[in-house]
Design a protein around this motif. Structure first.
Motif, PDB file in Angstrom:
ATOM      1  N   TYR A   1       0.993  -0.936   0.585  1.00 22.96           N
ATOM      2  CA  TYR A   1      -0.215   0.047  -0.289  1.00 22.96           C
ATOM      3  C   TYR A   1       1.048   1.154  -0.098  1.00 22.96           C
ATOM      4  O   TYR A   1       0.527   2.292  -0.347  1.00 22.96           O
ATOM      5  CB  TYR A   1      -0.846   0.166   0.997  1.00 22.96           C
TER       6      TYR A   1
ATOM      7  N   LEU B   1      -1.104   3.850  -2.511  1.00 26.12           N
ATOM      8  CA  LEU B   1      -2.191   5.037  -1.967  1.00 26.12           C
ATOM      9  C   LEU B   1      -1.248   6.292  -1.504  1.00 26.12           C
ATOM     10  O   LEU B   1       0.002   6.395  -1.459  1.00 26.12           O
ATOM     11  CB  LEU B   1      -2.308   4.345  -0.193  1.00 26.12           C
TER      12      LEU B   1
ATOM     13  N   ASP C   1       1.761  -9.525  -5.135  1.00 29.67           N
ATOM     14  CA  ASP C   1       1.101  -8.892  -3.958  1.00 29.67           C
ATOM     15  C   ASP C   1       0.181  -7.675  -3.610  1.00 29.67           C
ATOM     16  O   ASP C   1      -0.777  -7.951  -3.161  1.00 29.67           O
ATOM     17  CB  ASP C   1       2.297  -8.813  -2.644  1.00 29.67           C
TER      18      ASP C   1
ATOM     19  N   HIS D   1      -1.155  -6.770  -7.498  1.00 36.40           N
ATOM     20  CA  HIS D   1      -2.762  -8.128  -7.523  1.00 36.40           C
ATOM     21  C   HIS D   1      -2.995  -8.369  -6.358  1.00 36.40           C
ATOM     22  O   HIS D   1      -4.711  -8.368  -6.564  1.00 36.40           O
ATOM     23  CB  HIS D   1      -1.886  -8.693  -8.912  1.00 36.40           C
ATOM     24  N   THR D   2      -2.166  -9.149  -5.440  1.00 39.76           N
ATOM     25  CA  THR D   2      -3.664  -9.657  -4.845  1.00 39.76           C
ATOM     26  C   THR D   2      -4.779  -8.820  -4.499  1.00 39.76           C
ATOM     27  O   THR D   2      -5.770  -8.796  -3.387  1.00 39.76           O
ATOM     28  CB  THR D   2      -3.233 -10.595  -3.471  1.00 39.76           C
ATOM     29  N   ARG D   3      -4.267  -7.709  -3.682  1.00 37.39           N
ATOM     30  CA  ARG D   3      -4.596  -6.308  -3.507  1.00 37.39           C
ATOM     31  C   ARG D   3      -5.431  -5.155  -4.269  1.00 37.39           C
ATOM     32  O   ARG D   3      -6.271  -4.262  -3.547  1.00 37.39           O
ATOM     33  CB  ARG D   3      -4.212  -5.833  -2.730  1.00 37.39           C
ATOM     34  N   GLY D   4      -5.816  -5.948  -5.773  1.00 36.76           N
ATOM     35  CA  GLY D   4      -6.243  -4.922  -6.353  1.00 36.76           C
ATOM     36  C   GLY D   4      -5.656  -3.859  -7.125  1.00 36.76           C
ATOM     37  O   GLY D   4      -6.275  -3.009  -7.334  1.00 36.76           O
ATOM     38  N   PHE D   5      -5.084  -4.035  -6.791  1.00 33.24           N
ATOM     39  CA  PHE D   5      -4.022  -2.859  -7.961  1.00 33.24           C
ATOM     40  C   PHE D   5      -3.039  -3.595  -8.645  1.00 33.24           C
ATOM     41  O   PHE D   5      -2.730  -4.628  -9.176  1.00 33.24           O
ATOM     42  CB  PHE D   5      -3.284  -2.504  -6.450  1.00 33.24           C
TER      43      PHE D   5
ATOM     44  N   GLU E   1      -0.110   1.803 -10.931  1.00 33.35           N
ATOM     45  CA  GLU E   1      -1.034   2.801 -10.397  1.00 33.35           C
ATOM     46  C   GLU E   1       0.612   3.509  -8.827  1.00 33.35           C
ATOM     47  O   GLU E   1       0.136   3.554  -8.194  1.00 33.35           O
ATOM     48  CB  GLU E   1      -2.063   1.866  -9.320  1.00 33.35           C
TER      49      GLU E   1
END
Lengths: 135, 99
Positions: free
Chosen positions: B35, B39, B62, B64-68, B72
């Motif tokens: 993050y 973020l 990790d 991709h796993t969290r939707g990023f 980004e």
């Protein structure tokens, strides 16, 4: 069906490193089965606050990367089974997550969507529930 | 000292990190540490990335796993795979630590 039990699951930790968010989601999902075994209707509500809102970011590819079911899949299942799901507005703004990045289960035919609400509304929901569980 | 530091959390580690100095420092953003790469809390990139002279890496799996996605990621951070991570850990850093 006898009594009605309102249980609120409050998810405050980010996904995957800790199992806590997944436990909250699977417990909430199992409420329907619980109702079959005990003479009580269990009505779950799930709220995401703090860094826990990061569970609600869409396009999680944990199955491709690690072969595990994503938290997104559990949240979509919750929405498809009409579980009330709240996300704290202040926290998604603080972390810069836009509403369009949040999980949506319309592809599964769900009418329920994640509702972005101020923390005060989550507090009110806490008051209205019989039990609170923090994850 | 050539130090590789693994970050696996979003919050609660800044104090220790701020005080660490090393001749060569590599920061590996893995698990919930990713993050820091994507973020903008309160509209600002993570302070972790301000450390002068450090190299920053984020683990693609990790992310991709969290939707990023790669697009980004902050320009100061290099996206790496598990294979890249192993190469860096074996070849470039003398000591490794999880913070």
């Amino acid at each position: 069906m006898g009594l009605k039990n309102k249980i609120m699951f409050v998810v405050q930790r980010p996904p995957y490193k800790s199992e806590d968010p997944k436990l909250a989601l699977t417990h909430a999902l199992s409420s329907g089965v619980t109702s079959i075994h005990i003479d009580e209707e269990v009505v779950p509500t799930v709220a995401f606050i703090g860094d826990g809102i990061l569970n609600c970011v869409r396009d999680q590819k944990s199955m491709e990367a690690y072969g595990i079911i994503s938290n997104e899949r559990h949240i979509k299942n919750m929405l498809a089974t009409d579980t009330k799901t709240l996300v704290c507005k202040e926290d998604i703004e603080r972390l810069g997550i836009k509403e369009e990045r949040l999980i949506d289960a319309s592809d599964m035919g769900a009418d329920m969507t994640i509702k972005v609400v101020p923390f005060n509304e989550i507090l009110k929901e806490m008051e209205e529930n019989d039990h609170l569980m923090f994850f | 000292m050539k130090l590789g530091l693994f970050f696996s959390d979003l919050h609660g580690i800044e104090d220790t990190y701020d005080r660490i100095n090393s001749q060569e420092l590599g920061v590996f953003l893995v698990s919930n540490g990713i993050y820091h790469a994507v973020l903008k809390e309160n509209g600002k990139p993570s302070k972790i990335l301000n450390k002068k002279g450090a190299s920053f890496y984020v683990l693609k799996e990790d992310l991709h796993t969290r939707g990023f996605s790669e697009g980004e990621v902050d320009s100061r951070v290099k996206v790496i795979s598990y294979d890249d991570l192993v190469d860096l850990v074996m070849d470039r850093y003398e000591k490794l630590a999880w913070i």
